[in-house]
Scaffold this active site. Structure first.
Site, PDB file in Angstrom:
ATOM      1  N   CYS A   1      34.302  42.973  47.812  1.00  0.00           N
ATOM      2  CA  CYS A   1      33.435  41.845  48.105  1.00  0.00           C
ATOM      3  C   CYS A   1      33.258  40.926  46.904  1.00  0.00           C
ATOM      4  O   CYS A   1      33.514  41.292  45.775  1.00  0.00           O
ATOM      5  CB  CYS A   1      32.038  42.330  48.503  1.00  0.00           C
ATOM      6  SG  CYS A   1      32.025  43.395  49.931  1.00  0.00           S
TER       7      CYS A   1
ATOM      8  N   ASN B   1      28.517  44.034  46.165  1.00  0.00           N
ATOM      9  CA  ASN B   1      29.913  44.309  45.806  1.00  0.00           C
ATOM     10  C   ASN B   1      29.954  45.675  45.134  1.00  0.00           C
ATOM     11  O   ASN B   1      29.249  45.891  44.149  1.00  0.00           O
ATOM     12  CB  ASN B   1      30.423  43.221  44.848  1.00  0.00           C
ATOM     13  CG  ASN B   1      31.819  43.506  44.315  1.00  0.00           C
ATOM     14  OD1 ASN B   1      32.150  43.100  43.214  1.00  0.00           O
ATOM     15  ND2 ASN B   1      32.644  44.197  45.075  1.00  0.00           N
TER      16      ASN B   1
ATOM     17  N   TYR C   1      44.438  43.251  38.275  1.00  0.00           N
ATOM     18  CA  TYR C   1      44.795  42.699  39.581  1.00  0.00           C
ATOM     19  C   TYR C   1      43.667  41.940  40.274  1.00  0.00           C
ATOM     20  O   TYR C   1      43.906  40.907  40.887  1.00  0.00           O
ATOM     21  CB  TYR C   1      45.234  43.849  40.484  1.00  0.00           C
ATOM     22  CG  TYR C   1      45.450  43.477  41.933  1.00  0.00           C
ATOM     23  CD1 TYR C   1      46.623  42.851  42.334  1.00  0.00           C
ATOM     24  CD2 TYR C   1      44.476  43.748  42.896  1.00  0.00           C
ATOM     25  CE1 TYR C   1      46.821  42.500  43.652  1.00  0.00           C
ATOM     26  CE2 TYR C   1      44.671  43.395  44.223  1.00  0.00           C
ATOM     27  CZ  TYR C   1      45.834  42.776  44.605  1.00  0.00           C
ATOM     28  OH  TYR C   1      46.026  42.417  45.900  1.00  0.00           O
TER      29      TYR C   1
END
Ligand code: SF4
Length: 492
Positions: free
Chosen positions: A35, A137, A272
């Protein structure tokens, strides 16, 4: 679902006709973040539109659903739905979100189904007659225990977090956070609001990012990544510290601590997850990825003609590799940027096309050449295998894979959906076995020390669990996972 408190979500649903989204519909073998969160307190400004733009900047962190909650000081209005940010909101929808403060959320689900109910912000009434809206998140590892305490079925950790906070509100939401947060175990970067204040808090390990920004007009924002602050014109001020709760209201910004900080920031955010323009701990993600590429070139040089990235996350590292090795750098793979979560639900035959739906080789670039192909990670190995096959079919003379993370040998329980341990190609196989499986001429993963050195963080302040198995926050039942069966390559 309920903790004895009824839903009172004032929601304008657009009645999306999107089919239920499945996890394996697009990125066939990539880790996925859970998130992105944003919050803004800025009386006199169009807080809903600011939040909309911020969610746009955070879209890469979650593409299944999006939502915004706003308050005019008297009531909270929530609008959330399935889909990308620009599908969920229209001018009319945003206009209904009037007020001085707002929070926003974009979601990829790892706990709880991908559904409208689990989309965030989550709204709850409180015993004081008000409400709260929450965006999270991360991922809790004690959701089942918390659900048992609440007497509700185990489900979405964010929903349970919102219920716990709502039940605990007596004096203020801030007091409820300070009392409740120590009961939460896992990764959580949270924005939560009542009718007049925004609070942002971060787990004591600070696994997921959360930054504070200042608007030129004097308002305050918090966001998962600095790109969301940039897009609304806010100047980054500092991180929300691990174990800290900040409150933003008409008095400005204030801070309290609910736990000592024991930092373990996610190393994979550097590899990433974060956008290249994100800045964290005094460093730039883009430059860190370039350093990863340079380090790979030093650790694993190879006679080659061309360095190509696997777009998009491999791009900056490939540029670094090429610069260090003195090799040309070019786009040998083109990404179809329109294949995303809203792509039609693939049939089985389309699924078999796998990575071809997403990446295409540029024959003019790869034909007859010895390629260094730079990627961020190998999860199950099936994508890398298809990629190598595809490049060979396009005429590549040699394919040398260089990976900017060490082998992923352990699952993530802190908010990244990678795969179970049984599916992880790095869990059981040697690097030579993985090379043979993916069909590359050579394969090299960056060393853990080399990766850490490419970031501005010290190793003891990072989570490296998916590479090392050293989980900074104990995970109940993790030891049972270690007794899993050896990887069956025929199933990957
Ligand atoms: S296990 Fe890996 S992906 Fe998960 S928080 Fe730790 S470093 Fe990040």
């Amino acid at each position: 679902m309920s903790a004895g408190t009824a839903w009172k979500v004032r929601t304008v649903s657009l009645g999306s006709d999107l089919a239920p989204l499945e996890h394996d519909g697009d990125d066939v073998d990539s880790p996925r973040d859970e998130c992105g969160v944003f919050g803004v307190y800025a009386p006199g400004e169009d807080v809903a539109t600011l939040t909309y733009f911020a969610l746009y900047a955070l879209q890469h962190r979650g593409q299944e659903s999006a939502g915004i909650a706003a308050s005019d000081g008297r009531r909270i209005v929530v609008h959330k739905d399935m889909g990308l940010v620009n599908q969920v909101f229209t001018d009319t929808g945003l206009a209904a979100l009037d007020g001085d403060l707002a929070i926003g959320h974009c979601r990829y689900s790892t706990t709880g189904a991908s559904s409208w109910v689990n989309a965030q912000p989550q709204y709850r009434e409180t015993p004081t007659g008000g409400g709260l809206a929450l965006g999270h998140n991360g991922n809790l590892v004690n959701t089942a225990d918390l659900a048992r305490e609440l007497g509700v079925p185990t489900g979405n950790d964010s929903e349970i977090m919102a219920a716990l906070l709502a039940l605990d509100v007596d004096v203020s939401l801030e007091e409820a956070i300070v009392r409740t947060a120590p009961r939460l175990r896992g990764a959580y970067s949270v924005v939560v609001m009542d009718e007049g204040r925004i609070h942002a808090f971060r787990d004591p390990n600070g696994v997921r990012p959360l930054q504070i920004g200042r608007l030129p007009t004097g308002g305050w924002c918090v966001a998962s990544e600095s790109a969301a602050l940039d897009i609304v014109g806010a100047v980054p001020v500092r991180d929300v510290e691990p174990g800290e709760v900040v409150t933003i209201d008409h008095n400005g910004l204030s801070s309290r601590r609910f736990a000592p900080a024991t930092p373990s920031f996610c190393l994979f955010e550097w590899v990433y997850l974060a956008r290249p323009d994100h800045r964290q701990d005094g460093g730039s993600v883009l430059y860190a990825r370039r350093r990863m590429g340079r380090q790979l070139a030093r650790e694993a040089p190879v006679d080659a003609d061309l360095v190509i990235p696997v777009p998009e996350a491999g791009r900056d590292a490939a540029a670094g590799y090429a610069a260090e090795a003195g090799l040309p750098f070019a786009d040998g793979l083109v990404k179809n940027r329109y294949v995303g979560r809203t792509f039609i639900q693939p049939t089985q035959s389309l699924r078999r096309m796998g990575i071809r739906l997403k990446l295409s080789p540029v024959r003019e670039m790869v034909e007859g050449r010895r390629l260094v192909v730079v990627d961020d990670s190998i999860v199950r190995g099936n994508t890398s295998r298809q990629l190598v096959e595809m490049l060979r079919s396009a005429g590549a003379a040699e394919v040398h894979l260089r990976i900017t993370s060490p082998p992923i040998a352990n699952p993530c329980y802190y908010g990244i959906d990678m795969a179970s341990r049984a599916e992880l190609v790095g869990a059981d196989l040697t690097i030579e076995e993985i090379r043979a499986f993916v069909g590359a001429d050579s394969l090299h993963y960056i060393s853990l020390d080399g990766l850490v050195d490419a970031t501005p963080n010290q190793r003891e302040r990072l989570c490296t669990a998916c590479f090392t198995g050293d989980y900074p926050i104990p995970v109940p039942g993790e030891h049972a996972q270690l007794a899993q069966l050896p990887l069956d390559l025929s199933a990957t």
